[in-house]
Design an enzyme around this catalytic site. Structure first.
Site, short mmCIF file in Angstrom:
data_model
loop_
_atom_site.label_atom_id
_atom_site.label_comp_id
_atom_site.label_asym_id
_atom_site.label_seq_id
_atom_site.Cartn_x
_atom_site.Cartn_y
_atom_site.Cartn_z
N ARG A 174 83.15 88.54 50.08
CA ARG A 174 82.42 87.27 50.40
C ARG A 174 82.33 87.40 51.91
O ARG A 174 83.25 87.32 52.70
CB ARG A 174 83.27 85.91 50.27
CG ARG A 174 82.64 84.72 50.82
CD ARG A 174 83.08 83.43 50.27
NE ARG A 174 84.54 83.20 50.56
CZ ARG A 174 85.35 81.97 50.43
NH1 ARG A 174 84.61 80.91 49.42
NH2 ARG A 174 86.60 81.82 50.56
N ASP A 234 93.23 76.67 53.27
CA ASP A 234 92.54 77.57 53.88
C ASP A 234 91.28 76.57 54.77
O ASP A 234 91.33 75.51 54.94
CB ASP A 234 91.66 78.36 53.00
CG ASP A 234 90.74 77.87 52.17
OD1 ASP A 234 90.58 76.34 52.09
OD2 ASP A 234 90.16 78.44 51.13
#
Length: 530
Positions: A165, A445
């Site tokens: 990603r 996160d």
């Protein structure tokens, strides 16, 4: 020793011999070509985001685009997934540090999404070391020695399929300039990985596979497709070899699922329910609307009408187009030293994964190797085949359903305090170069931290009240809460984090991304152009 750069390319990050192996002259030529062909359109699309945001502030809510009705109603399908991407029942995700890469590839999950985005802090060292780690992992040579434990980490014979990603379109890579301006962080991450690994992966029977984050419009998917085609041509690999799953993690993307798959139809292998960023996008896009205020973060789950509609629409769309409908991340992680609490948390994870499998998802995400077996067992029970693409939903999701928040719920002082504490702890870790941390037995996160800080901003802007006491959430109140939480968190970079969080929460405008604001705290200090 400086990097050897092609004309009009400058590298401001620190040079080491290993970094020089990654940012070679030839690789920098490739990155420059990507930037020069894609960069201007990226900036134009980012400007388009601002226009759409202003329209929403004026009360114009998102709809299914009328100009692409023929795409939504067409009978087309995407190219079939490659053999090693047919079964994705459990995908583990995590940052690209060396030990994590080895453990994730060895975890027993079907795939590993190596993350340069929300669970990664993009310091120059983290970015380049991450690329070195992936290069070594692709070739099977990666190893790590933990001196404290006197333990060696190496790859097993059978490992997860690797996906990567890159960072989102909104981010720059401040250490590499092309033609006098910082290049796209997306193209930097994507380009280095492709340049060094695409042919090696193909030779080994796999391919360069990606997750693309934070898209808000189908034209942004088209831009990614053009970057893939350009990279394929430059590297002389067949069109359709690179594959990508798009994280459907913004409310605007939810209205353009068909279109996003269509733009990437030669390269698409599905969409993913990026649930946490999706919730964040609600706060960001509708933050100024008093009738779109959500309750405490803990009350915003997958059972909310707008979340349920989003899931149903994604599964139906993906299966109709012949691609995977991937489930999202449960934030719970195993709890050591407390069997009762761990059992309770694991049951919540299991319930979440059963819900995904029975609704029709073709796989799901976990953030910890300790969750792989349990999650695999769930999907083995409810999904005996490699995927459920052949199961088609018949329900139709309306525009209004995608915006239906459900009951108002409650706002508590504890919810406000938790949001501030999570934001402080995450920002402090990020400034230290760490992209994901455990907080209260949850893995936090950038996406979950974004929920916390944007929700507080929304509460301030709309003069929301604490349900129990009627106290209005104001700037002075939030500033007081920040002070109180900082007193509990001495040392580290918390003073610096407090300055940044106060700026984010008390501003008249909601910042697009906290990582955009925090990036200045981590960029290489000798870059005089920044």
């Amino acid at each position: 020793m400086p990097f050897t750069c092609p004309p009009a390319v400058q590298v401001f990050g620190q040079h080491t011999d290993e970094f020089g192996e990654v940012l070679t002259y030839e690789c920098l030529c490739f990155l420059a070509q990507l930037e020069r062909n894609v960069g201007k359109r990226r900036h134009a699309l980012l400007e388009k985001r601002k226009v759409v945001a202003q329209q929403i502030n004026e009360g114009i809510l998102p709809v299914f685009p009328p100009e692409t009705k023929h795409i939504r109603e067409g009978d087309w399908i995407a190219r079939p997934p490659p053999k090693d991407m047919l079964d994705r029942r459990v995908e583990i995700t995590g940052p690209v540090d060396r030990k994590m890469v080895i453990n994730a590839l060895n975890s027993g999950a079907k795939t590993f999404m190596a993350d340069f985005e929300d669970s990664h802090c993009p310091t120059w060292e983290n970015n380049l070391n991450g690329q070195i780690n992936l290069r070594d992992a692709v070739r099977g040579t990666i190893s790590f020695y933990n001196a404290k434990k006197n333990k060696n980490y190496t790859l097993n014979q059978n490992t997860a399929v690797l996906m990567v990603r890159p960072r989102g379109w909104h981010l720059d890579e401040a250490h590499v300039f092309v033609d006098g301006a910082p290049m796209s962080a997306s193209l930097f991450d994507f380009g280095i990985y492709c340049f060094h690994n695409a042919k090696e992966l193909i030779k080994r029977g796999s391919g360069p596979y990606f997750y693309f984050p934070k898209l808000e419009h189908y034209l942004e998917a088209r831009l990614w497709n053009d970057a893939i085609v350009l990279a394929s041509d430059f590297l002389t690999i067949p069109i359709g070899t690179m594959k990508a799953t798009v994280l459907c993690e913004t409310i605007l993307a939810a209205f353009q699922m068909d279109e996003i798959i269509y733009e990437l139809r030669d390269h698409s292998v599905g969409l993913n329910c990026g649930r946490w960023d999706y919730i964040f996008s609600f706060f960001k896009k509708f933050g100024r609307m008093s009738d779109m205020v959500l309750p405490d973060r803990g009350q915003v789950g997958m059972d909310r009408p707008f979340m349920d509609a989003y899931v149903r629409h994604l599964i139906k769309t993906c299966h109709r187009r012949g691609v995977h409908a991937m489930g999202g991340m449960s934030a719970f992680i195993p709890i050591k030293g407390d069997d009762k609490a761990n059992k309770k948390a694991m049951e919540k994870v299991r319930k979440d994964k059963v819900n995904e499998a029975t609704k029709g998802h073709d796989g799901t995400w976990v953030a910890h190797p300790g969750l792989v077996k349990m999650t695999t067992d769930v999907f083995d029970e409810y999904m005996p085949n490699a995927n459920q693409i052949n199961k088609h939903r018949t329900d139709v999701v309306s525009e209004s359903e995608l915006l239906d928040l459900g009951d108002k719920g409650t706002i508590s002082m504890e919810g406000l305090q938790d949001n501030v504490a999570v934001s402080l702890k995450y920002i402090e870790a990020w400034i230290r170069g760490i992209g994901c941390i455990p907080v209260n037995n949850l893995m936090e996160d950038a996406a979950t931290a974004e929920i916390s800080r944007s929700q507080v901003w929304q509460w301030i802007y709309n003069s929301s009240k604490i349900t129990k006491t009627g106290q209005v959430i104001t700037r002075p109140l939030v500033s007081k809460v920040i002070d109180e939480e900082l007193e509990k968190l001495p040392g580290g970079k918390f003073k610096e984090a407090g300055v940044l969080l106060r700026e984010l929460l008390l501003s008249d405008e909601l910042a697009e991304f906290l990582t955009l604001s925090a990036y200045r705290n981590i960029i290489y200090k000798t870059n005089s152009m920044l």
